[in-house]
Scaffold this motif. Structure first.
Motif, short mmCIF file in Angstrom:
data_model
loop_
_atom_site.label_atom_id
_atom_site.label_comp_id
_atom_site.label_asym_id
_atom_site.label_seq_id
_atom_site.Cartn_x
_atom_site.Cartn_y
_atom_site.Cartn_z
N ARG A 89 36.87 36.98 49.27
CA ARG A 89 37.93 37.58 50.26
C ARG A 89 38.45 36.46 51.21
O ARG A 89 39.58 36.41 51.23
N ASP A 100 38.58 50.29 47.55
CA ASP A 100 39.98 50.03 48.25
C ASP A 100 40.13 48.36 48.21
O ASP A 100 41.38 47.88 48.16
N SER A 101 39.11 47.73 48.45
CA SER A 101 39.25 46.23 48.75
C SER A 101 39.60 45.93 47.24
O SER A 101 40.62 44.99 47.25
N ASP A 122 35.66 49.61 35.61
CA ASP A 122 34.83 48.18 34.82
C ASP A 122 33.58 48.03 35.51
O ASP A 122 33.33 47.57 36.80
N ARG A 150 39.72 39.95 33.99
CA ARG A 150 39.17 40.49 34.94
C ARG A 150 39.53 42.12 35.02
O ARG A 150 40.95 42.25 35.03
N ASN A 197 52.07 35.17 38.50
CA ASN A 197 53.33 35.39 38.89
C ASN A 197 53.74 34.58 40.07
O ASN A 197 54.55 33.82 40.27
N ARG A 213 52.85 51.48 44.99
CA ARG A 213 51.90 50.57 45.63
C ARG A 213 51.33 51.17 46.98
O ARG A 213 50.08 51.26 47.19
N SER A 272 43.08 46.61 46.51
CA SER A 272 43.99 45.91 47.30
C SER A 272 44.39 44.57 46.74
O SER A 272 45.47 43.99 46.85
N GLN A 273 43.05 43.93 46.49
CA GLN A 273 43.04 42.59 46.30
C GLN A 273 43.66 42.47 44.80
O GLN A 273 44.48 41.38 44.54
N ARG A 274 43.41 43.39 43.76
CA ARG A 274 43.87 43.09 42.51
C ARG A 274 44.85 43.83 41.91
O ARG A 274 45.51 43.39 41.05
N ASP A 323 47.02 34.52 41.11
CA ASP A 323 48.00 35.34 40.35
C ASP A 323 49.23 34.36 39.82
O ASP A 323 49.99 33.68 40.25
N HIS A 335 48.48 44.24 46.19
CA HIS A 335 49.46 42.99 46.56
C HIS A 335 49.87 42.37 45.63
O HIS A 335 49.31 41.19 44.97
N GLY A 336 51.13 42.05 45.23
CA GLY A 336 51.71 41.22 44.60
C GLY A 336 51.45 41.48 42.89
O GLY A 336 52.58 41.61 42.15
N THR A 337 50.37 41.72 42.42
CA THR A 337 50.34 41.78 40.89
C THR A 337 50.97 42.64 40.48
O THR A 337 51.66 42.59 39.60
N GLN A 373 49.49 37.20 50.16
CA GLN A 373 50.10 38.66 49.83
C GLN A 373 49.64 39.88 50.98
O GLN A 373 50.00 41.14 50.57
N PHE A 374 48.79 39.51 51.73
CA PHE A 374 48.10 40.41 52.62
C PHE A 374 48.85 40.38 53.92
O PHE A 374 49.06 39.34 54.46
N THR A 400 34.18 46.02 52.42
CA THR A 400 34.95 44.85 52.33
C THR A 400 34.85 44.22 51.12
O THR A 400 35.46 43.51 50.34
N ALA A 442 53.64 44.38 41.56
CA ALA A 442 54.82 44.10 41.84
C ALA A 442 55.47 42.99 41.04
O ALA A 442 56.60 43.30 40.07
N GLY A 443 54.65 41.99 40.77
CA GLY A 443 55.12 40.90 39.86
C GLY A 443 55.06 41.31 38.33
O GLY A 443 55.98 40.77 37.64
N GLU A 444 54.09 42.23 37.95
CA GLU A 444 54.32 42.43 36.63
C GLU A 444 55.30 43.49 36.04
O GLU A 444 55.78 43.24 35.13
#
Lengths: 1159, 158
Positions: free
Chosen positions: B72, A797-798, A991, A712, B11, A871, A801-803, B9, A806-808, B96-97, A792, A810-812
Motif C-alpha cells: 500500500r 474496500d482497499s 479471486d 491479477r 494507462n 466509481r 480502491s487500489q485495483r 497502471d 482509482h484510475g484503472t 490516484q488516491f 487496509t 476510468a482509464g480502461e
C-alpha cells in the motif's frame, strides 16, 4: 498541622470533645451533614470513642454492616462526603476497628475459603464461605464468591442459572425503586469468573464504567467507584479514591473492608505521601495491632520509618527463603512444596517454589491436582520465570486467573506479578508493584525503600523475628554497601552466583559501572541453564555498557542472550538497543545488528518487516554479498548459533522480498529453500522442520504454476491474511459464543443490556434483556465483517480502491473513446479542451464549429460523469453515505439469526471463522453478480446512449459526406466498448488467492517427487508411478492431495530402514472417486509386529478424539493426519477407506479410496 | 536528464510517458512496473527524477508471476530506501488516491505530502494528484518537472 480548633479542643477530655456528636446520637437524632463531616475529620481516638460510647446503630451512622437481605445492599450512603481521602480512610479505619472481632472472623474464614478454592476442594471452600457469611449475612463478596464457586464446580451453565436468578431478584428491587446495582454487579461478577471470557473482552464490557471528561461530578464519582470495584486493573483516576471509600459505607462491612485494604494498597503502590501522613499512619498502626491481616503489616512496615515490629512471620516461608539464598535450591523447592500443601493461599511460596525449581534445573513438581487454580498458578509462574516457549501463554492465563479470582487476595497478587513480567522489569528499577504480591514483609521489599537508613530499620525489624536468616542478611549487606559506597561481602554462606549478583547490583547502584560490568560478566558464567540469572546478567551488562558508551558490546551481549533463549530480554530493551545501533557508527559486519533487529520485531509481535530487512541488507552489503545464502563462504566468521538464528528468523520470504536482488516471488522462495537446506546442515536436529518448510515452499510454487493466472484478478480478499491479524481475544470470544450456543435453556442466555446511557443503567426501572449468545455472535460477525471489508492490508474496500476505483476503471473505459479521438481532457477551469481532431476532420462551416465543439465536449463530460457514478456510487461498500453502493453487506437481525442458529453445529474457532467467511463470500458473490449485470447492461446503456446522441446531433450539423468517418469511429468505439465492458465485468469475480484451476495429476506428482528426493530421508526413494492423466483433478483438491501423498512418501523414506527404497505409486481418478496406493519395500530390521499395531489403530480410529489428538501431535508416522486431510481438506466426510497393511511379500502398503471428490 | 517512471497502471504509464516525450524530448525515460523493479532501477541507475506511484505490487506482474504482496505504501518504502542508501534522486509521487489508510490510520493527500516532506527532505519533491479524465495533473507535473530540470536542461532543449 493541627487546626486552631483542634489545638483548643485537644486538651479537653474525650467525653467532652465527643459531645457535639454523641449528644444528638443519644437523643436519636441523625447527625447533620456538616456535623458528620466534622466528625470524620477528628482524630482516630475520638472517632473510636464516639463509635464505642454512643448508640450509633440507632442512627445508622455506620450503615448496615450486616445486611440480612440483598436489598439492604442497595441502601443509601449513611454519612455525608468530605472529599478528603485522609478523613474518609480514618473514618473507615475507626469503623473497622469497631468491628475488629467480626473482621478477624471473616479473615480467618476467607483464608480457608481461598486455600480450599485454590486447591480445588470446592466443598470445603463452600463451607468456609458459609461460615464466613454466617454472622455477616449478605455482601457483594458473598455474591461474587458464589459465582466463582458455581463456575468452578458446576460449570458455565450453572453460572448462567445463578445469574438469571440474581437478575430476577434485581428486577424486583428495581420495581421497588432501588438502584440497579444488584443486576449490574451480578452480571459483571458472573462474567468475570467465567473460564471462557478473556480479559480483554471483560475490559471491553466494563469500558462504559470509565469516567469521562464530560461527566458531571456525581456521575464521574459513581463510574470511578464502579470501575474500582468491578474493573480495578484499569482504574487510574486516583482523585476519585475518596468517593470510592465513601461509597462503600452503604455496603456490607466485609465489602467495605476489602475495598478499604485495596485503597491502602493502591496508595502504597503509587507511592502516595498520604499513606505516610500522621493520621493514616496512626490508623494503620492501630489496624495492624488489632486485625489479623498481614497485608496491612506489609504496608505499615514499609511506610512507618520507625521500623515497626513485625509479628508472626510465617516460619515456613522464611525457611524456604533461607535455603534459597544459601543456594540449596532443591531443598528450597522441596520445602516450598511441603509448605504450599499447607498454605496454598500464600503467593510468595508459589514464586519461590518456581524460582527454586528453575535454579535447581529440575522439572517442575506440582503438588496440586491438575486443573485446579493452584496447579495452574504454579505452572504459569514456572514458565514465566523459566522464560521458556510457554511464557506468553502462561502470562495470558495468569492474568485471566487474576480476573477470575479478583474477589480473593491472590487475585491482585497475580495481577501485580503479571504486570512485572509482562512489562519486562529490570531488577534495579524501583517497581512498587512488587508490593502488591506480598502477603508478608520480606527482605526483598526493602528495595522499595528510598534510602539505606530506612532499609536498615526495616530489615533489622525482620531480623528480630527471624534471626540468622540468610536472605535478611544478604539484603542488609547490600544496603550497608550502598550506605558506605563500598561493597561488603556477605558473611553468611550464600552461593557465589548469588553474592555475585548482589555485588553487581550494588556496584551498579553506586555508579561503579566498570566494576559492575565485570561482576555481571562473572555472573553470566554462573547463569548457564538458569534463565532468570541469565536475564539478570545480560541486562546488567547491557545497562553498564550503555552507561560506559560501549554500544557494540551492549549489542553483542543482548544478541547472545536472545539467541540462546527467546523471551529472556523484554521487547523494550531490544528496541532501545536497535535505536542505539541506528544512531551510532557501528560495525555493520557485526551479526548482532540484524539479529537484534529481528528479535525486537519478534518480541513485540510486530508484522512490520522493514526494520529487519534494513538491518539484514546493511549486514549483507558489509560482507559484500547480495543474498543470505552467499554468506556460506564466510560461515566460519560467525558463531553458529547467531548465524542459525539470523538465517532461520530474519531471512524469511516476507523480509527478502524487500531486497532488490530478487525479481520474482519464485526467486525469493528459491533463496529461502537454499537457506533451509543450509539450516538443515547447521541444525541437523531440526532437519524435519526445515524439510517441511521446503515442501511448503515448493507446494506454493507448484500452485502458482498451476493457476495460470497472469493477470491479477480484480476482486480479492486475503482471508488468510485477515485470520493472521485477527486479535487473539477474538478467538476467546468465539469460544464463549460457542459455549453460549450450547446452552439449551434459552432463558439462561439472557443478560441485561449494558450499553445504554450510564445514568439509565443505574436508575432506569425498565431493563432491556437480550440474548447474550446472539449479542456475542453479532459482535463477532461485525468485527470479522469489518476486517473483511475495511482491513487496509487485506480487505475488500482497499482492494476495490487500489485495483478498480482509482484510475484503472476510468482509464480502461476512457481508452475506448480516446482511441477514436472522441473525448478530450478537462483543463484547470473544468472546461474540456477542443476536439481538434474531429473538428479538422469534419471541417464544419464557421457557424457550426462552436456547436460541434460543444457537442463533443458534452460527450467527454457524459463519459466522465458516467465513470464517476460507477466509481463513486456503484463500486462502493453500501453505507449511509453511499446508499447506492452495490457491495451490500448489511445484515439485519433476522438475516443474522439464521446463521446464528447454525453455530451450535460448529466446533473450534477455525471452523467458526470458516463459517463467517463463507457467509461473507456468499454475500460477495451475490453483490458481484449484481455489479456484473449493472456493467453489462446499465453502464453499457448509458455509454451507448451518449454515443448515439452525439452521433445524431453531429449528423445534424456536419455535411453528410463528411460524417462517414465519424460514424465509422462511433461504430468502432461502440464495438470496442462492448468488448471492454464484458472484460471489465469479468474483473468482478472472486479471486481466492489459493484458488487453483483444475490440474493434471502428473504435474502434482512430479513436483512432489522433487521435494521428497530433496527433503525426505534417510532412505532414497525410487518411485515407479502409474498415474491416471486422462482427466484433470479439481483445483480445490490440490492442497489435500499434496499433503496426503507427502505423508505417504515421507514415511516410506523415514521408516523403511533401507538405503534405497523401491516405491510403487498408483493414482487413479474416475467414477466420482479417487484412489491412491503407495507400496514400499521394508528393510529386514523393521519390526513388522510394531507396524501391525500402528496399522490397526490407523485404519479405523475412533474418529473425533483420536483424529483430533493425532493431528495436533507432531512426529510419528503422521498417518492419523490422513483422516483429517481426507475428511476435511478433500471433503470426503465418511465416504472413504484407508487400508494399510503388510503384504505377503513383506512390503508396506497403504491403499486409500475416497468418493465424491471429483465433482 | 534521466527520468524513471514507476507505476503498475498501464494507462497511467502511457500518459506519463507521453507527457515526458512531448515536453522533454531529450530526456531518457525508463519505466518500471513494481516496487522491486522500480527500486532496483533507482538504486542502480540513479536517475535524476523519479515519478513514483504510491501503491504497487512487489514484483512485476507477468508470465507466472502474480506480483507478490501488494504494498500500500510502496512509494514511501522506495523513498525510505533511497534515503537509507543516500541516493539523491528527486521523487515526485503521482497518485490516484486522495486519501490513504483506513479508520484511525487514514491520512489525506495533504497530510501525506507534509509527512513525506518531513521524513524525506532530500528526495521528496511533491505529490501530484492524477485523474485519468483531467489535464490538470499534466499541468502540475509539467511545472514540477521544469523546476527540477533547471537552466542547464532548458539550454539543452533550446
Amino acid at each position: 498541622m493541627l487546626s486552631n480548633r483542634a489545638i483548643s479542643t485537644s486538651r479537653m477530655p474525650m467525653r467532652q470533645r465527643a459531645r457535639p456528636y454523641t449528644d444528638p446520637i443519644f437523643s436519636g437524632q441523625a447527625l447533620g451533614s456538616a456535623v458528620v463531616q466534622n466528625l470524620k475529620r477528628e482524630s482516630l481516638a475520638l472517632l473510636r470513642y464516639v463509635l464505642r460510647s454512643s448508640p450509633v446503630k440507632r442512627v445508622k451512622l455506620t450503615g448496615t454492616p450486616f445486611p440480612k437481605t440483598r436489598k439492604s445492599l442497595l441502601d443509601p450512603i449513611p454519612t455525608s462526603f468530605t472529599d478528603d481521602l485522609e478523613s474518609e480512610l480514618c473514618w473507615t479505619a475507626a469503623v473497622m476497628l469497631h468491628h475488629a472481632e467480626q473482621i478477624n472472623c471473616f479473615l480467618r474464614e476467607q483464608g480457608e475459603f481461598e486455600a480450599s478454592l485454590l486447591s480445588g476442594d470446592f466443598d470445603s471452600a463452600d463451607e468456609a464461605r458459609r461460615r464466613a457469611l454466617n454472622d455477616l449475612h449478605e455482601s457483594y463478596w458473598g455474591m461474587e464468591t458464589q459465582f466463582l464457586l458455581v463456575e468452578c464446580r458446576d460449570g458455565f451453565e450453572s453460572n448462567r442459572d445463578l445469574l438469571t436468578s440474581c437478575l430476577k431478584e434485581g428486577e424486583q428491587y428495581i420495581r421497588e425503586g432501588c438502584r440497579n446495582f444488584l443486576s449490574l454487579f451480578a452480571q459483571l461478577f458472573s462474567q468475570r469468573v467465567e473460564q471462557n471470557l478473556s480479559v480483554s473482552e471483560y475490559d471491553h464490557y466494563c469500558a462504559f464504567l470509565k469516567p469521562t471528561t464530560d461527566d458531571q461530578i456525581a456521575v464521574k464519582r459513581m463510574r470511578g467507584y464502579l470501575q474500582f470495584r468491578l474493573n480495578y486493573h484499569t482504574f487510574d483516576q486516583f482523585d476519585l479514591l475518596p468517593f470510592v471509600v465513601h461509597m462503600e459505607e452503604s455496603h456490607a462491612l466485609i465489602d467495605r473492608y476489602n475495598t478499604f485494604v485495596r485503597v491502602l494498597l493502591t496508595l502504597a503502590v503509587t507511592d502516595s505521601i498520604l499513606v505516610t501522613s500522621h493520621r493514616v499512619s496512626m490508623a494503620l498502626g492501630a489496624l495492624v495491632a488489632e486485625l489479623d491481616d498481614s497485608r496491612l503489616e506489609v504496608i505499615n512496615s514499609l511506610t512507618a520509618r520507625r521500623g515497626s515490629q513485625t509479628r508472626d512471620l510465617p516460619a515456613a516461608l522464611f525457611a524456604v527463603m533461607d535455603c534459597y539464598t544459601r543456594g540449596e535450591y532443591l531443598r528450597a523447592r522441596d520445602l516450598s512444596i511441603d509448605a504450599l500443601r499447607e498454605h496454598p493461599a500464600m503467593f510468595e511460596l508459589y514464586e519461590i517454589s518456581a524460582k527454586a525449581t528453575v535454579r535447581a534445573g529440575v522439572s517442575l513438581s506440582n503438588p496440586f491436582r491438575a486443573g485446579t487454580f493452584a496447579y495452574e498458578i504454579l505452572n504459569a509462574l514456572y514458565h514465566i520465570l523459566a522464560r521458556d516457549a510457554d511464557m506468553p501463554a502462561a502470562l495470558e492465563r495468569l492474568l485471566q486467573i487474576a480476573y477470575q479470582m479478583d474477589c480473593c487476595r491472590v487475585g491482585i497478587q497475580l495481577y501485580a506479578f503479571h504486570q512485572q513480567h509482562a512489562r519486562g522489569r529490570y531488577p534495579l528499577s524501583k517497581d512498587r508493584g512488587i508490593l502488591l504480591t506480598a502477603n508478608y514483609p520480606t527482605p526483598r521489599l526493602s528495595l522499595l525503600l528510598s534510602d539505606a537508613e530506612a532499609a536498615e530499620l526495616y530489615l533489622s525489624a525482620l531480623d528480630s523475628t527471624s534471626s540468622q536468616n540468610a536472605a535478611i542478611h544478604l539484603f542488609r549487606t547490600y544496603w550497608r554497601s550502598i550506605s558506605d559506597m563500598s561493597y561488603h561481602q556477605a558473611i553468611v554462606d550464600v552461593p557465589e552466583s548469588r553474592e555475585c549478583k548482589f555485588k553487581a547490583h550494588a556496584l551498579e547502584r553506586m555508579g561503579q559501572y566498570e566494576d559492575a560490568l565485570a561482576e555481571y560478566r562473572r555472573l553470566a558464567t554462573f547463569a548457564e541453564d538458569t534463565p532468570s540469572l541469565s536475564a539478570d546478567a545480560a541486562t546488567g551488562q547491557y545497562q553498564c555498557c550503555i552507561k560506559l558508551g560501549r554500544i557494540t558490546n551492549a549489542a553483542d551481549v543482548l544478541a547472545e542472550a536472545v539467541v540462546l533463549q527467546p523471551h529472556l530480554i523484554p521487547a523494550g530493551t531490544l528496541h532501545e538497543i536497535v535505536q542505539y545501533l541506528g544512531n551510532a557508527e557501528t560495525d555493520q559486519k557485526n551479526i548482532a545488528c540484524p539479529v537484534l533487529a529481528c528479535s525486537a520485531q519478534r518480541e513485540s509481535l510486530s508484522l512490520d518487516t522493514d526494520p529487519i530487512h534494513d538491518a539484514l541488507d546493511d549486514f549483507l552489503t558489509a560482507w559484500g554479498v547480495q543474498r543470505p545464502s552467499e554468506l556460506v563462504e564466510f560461515a566460519g566468521s560467525f558463531k553458529v548459533h547467531l548465524l542459525t538464528y539470523l538465517l532461520r528468523y530474519a531471512c524469511l520470504p516476507d523480509v527478502l522480498d524487500s531486497s532488490i536482488w530478487y525479481s520474482s516471488q519464485t526467486e525469493v522462495e528459491g533463496e529461502r529453500i537454499r537457506i533451509c537446506e543450509w539450516l538443515s546442515e547447521l541444525e541437523p536436529d531440526n532437519r524435519d522442520v526445515f524439510n517441511r518448510e521446503i515442501a511448503e515452499l515448493t507446494q506454493l510454487a507448484t500452485m502458482r504454476e498451476l493457476t495460470h493466472k497472469v493477470e491479477r484478478s480484480r476482486v480479492y480478499v486475503d482471508a488468510s491474511g485477515i485470520r493472521q491479524v485477527l486479535p487473539e481475544s477474538l478467538r476467546d470470544r468465539i469460544s464463549r459464543c460457542l459455549a453460549f450456543s450450547r446452552i439449551k435453556r434459552e432463558e439462561l442466555r439472557q443478560s441485561f443490556e449494558l450499553s445504554p446511557a450510564f445514568e439509565q443503567l443505574l436508575e432506569e426501572t425498565k431493563v432491556l434483556y437480550i440474548d447474550e449468545g446472539f449479542r456475542i455472535f453479532r459482535g463477532l460477525f461485525d468485527d470479522i465483517r469489518a476486517e473483511f471489508l475495511s482491513s487496509t492490508e487485506y480487505g475488500l474496500d482497499s482492494n476495490l480502491s487500489q485495483r478498480i476505483r482509482h484510475g484503472t476503471l476510468a482509464g480502461e473505459i476512457r481508452a475506448q473513446f480516446e482511441e477514436s479521438h472522441l473525448v478530450t481532457l478537462k483543463d484547470a477551469s473544468g472546461q474540456y479542451g477542443e476536439n481538434a481532431y474531429w473538428i479538422d476532420e469534419l471541417g464544419p462551416p464557421d457557424e457550426e464549429r462552436q456547436r460541434m465543439c460543444e457537442i463533443l465536449a458534452q460527450l467527454s463530460s457524459r463519459v466522465d460523469q458516467t465513470i464517476s457514478v460507477v466509481r463513486n456510487e456503484w463500486i462502493q461498500i453500501r453505507s449511509e453515505a453511499v446508499p447506492d453502493g452495490m457491495f451490500d453487506y448489511d445484515f439485519g437481525p433476522q438475516q443474522l439469526h439464521e446463521p446464528y442458529q447454525q453455530v451450535v453445529k460448529i466446533h473450534g474457532d477455525e471452523s467458526f471463522l470458516d463459517f463467517v467467511f463463507d457467509v461473507l463470500w456468499q454475500r460477495t458473490d451475490e453483490n458481484l453478480h449484481n455489479v456484473r449485470a449493472a456493467i453489462k447492461n446499465e453502464l453499457r446503456r448509458l455509454l451507448f446512449e451518449a454515443l448515439d446522441e452525439c452521433e445524431a446531433r453531429m449528423g445534424e450539423l456536419a455535411p453528410p459526406n463528411a460524417m462517414s468517418p465519424f460514424r465509422v469511429a462511433i461504430t468502432r468505439c461502440r464495438t470496442q466498448l462492448a468488448y471492454a465492458l464484458e472484460s471489465i465485468a469479468d474483473w468482478f469475480s472472486i479471486d481466492h488467492s489459493q484458488q487453483i484451476q483444475d490440474f493434471p495429476l502428473p504435474a502434482l506428482v512430479n513436483s512432489l517427487l522433487g521435494v521428497v528426493s530433496r527433503c525426505s530421508g534417510p532412505s532414497r526413494l525410487h518411485v515407479r508411478s502409474s498415474i491416471d492423466d486422462t482427466k484433470p483433478v479439481p483445483g480445490a483438491l490440490f492442497r489435500g492431495l499434496w499433503d496426503l501423498m507427502f505423508i505417504l512418501l515421507d514415511n516410506a523414506a523415514k521408516h523403511s530402514k533401507l538405503e534405497s527404497t523401491n516405491v510403487d505409486l498408483t493414482l487413479e481418478i474416475g467414477n466420482g472417486g479417487l484412489s491412491v496406493a503407495v507400496t514400499n519395500d521394508l528393510g529386514k530390521d523393521v519390526d513388522h509386529e510394531a507396524i501391525r499395531r500402528v496399522v490397526d489403530g490407523i485404519a479405523t480410529p475412533d474418529i473425533g478424539v483420536a483424529v483430533a489428538e493425532g493431528v495436533r501431535r507432531e512426529g510419528g508416522t503422521g498417518l492419523l493426519k490422513l483422516h483429517k486431510i481426507i475428511r476435511h481438506d478433500l471433503g470426503a466426510n465418511e465416504d472413504y477407506l484407508i487400508d494399510p497393511m503388510i503384504t505377503n511379500d513383506g512390503r508396506f502398503s497403504v491403499e486409500i479410496s475416497l468418493g465424491g471428490v471429483s465433482q | 536528464m534521466r527520468i524513471l517512471v514507476v507505476d503498475d497502471d498501464p494507462n497511467k504509464i502511457r500518459q506519463l510517458m507521453q507527457l515526458i516525450r512531448s515536453e522533454f524530448p531529450d530526456a531518457e525515460a525508463e519505466e518500471q512496473r513494481s516496487y522491486q523493479s522500480g527500486l532496483k532501477a533507482a538504486l542502480l541507475n540513479t536517475p535524476d527524477v523519479m515519478l513514483l506511484d504510491m501503491t504497487m505490487p512487489t514484483f512485476d506482474v507477468g508470465g507466472k508471476e502474480k506480483g507478490g504482496r501488494e504494498r500500500r505504501y510502496a512509494g514511501r518504502q522506495v523513498l525510505h530506501q533511497l534515503q537509507r542508501k543516500r541516493v539523491e534522486t528527486k521523487v515526485v509521487v503521482v497518485t490516484q488516491f486522495e486519501r490513504f489508510g483506513e479508520g484511525p490510520e487514514l491520512i489525506t493527500l495533504d497530510e501525506l505530502r507534509a509527512e513525506l516532506k518531513r521524513e524525506f527532505p532530500v528526495n521528496y519533491v511533491t505529490t501530484v494528484f492524477y485523474q485519468a479524465a483531467d489535464s490538470q495533473w499534466m499541468d502540475s507535473l509539467r511545472e514540477v518537472l521544469k523546476s527540477l530540470v533547471g537552466p542547464n536542461m532548458e539550454t539543452d532543449n533550446g
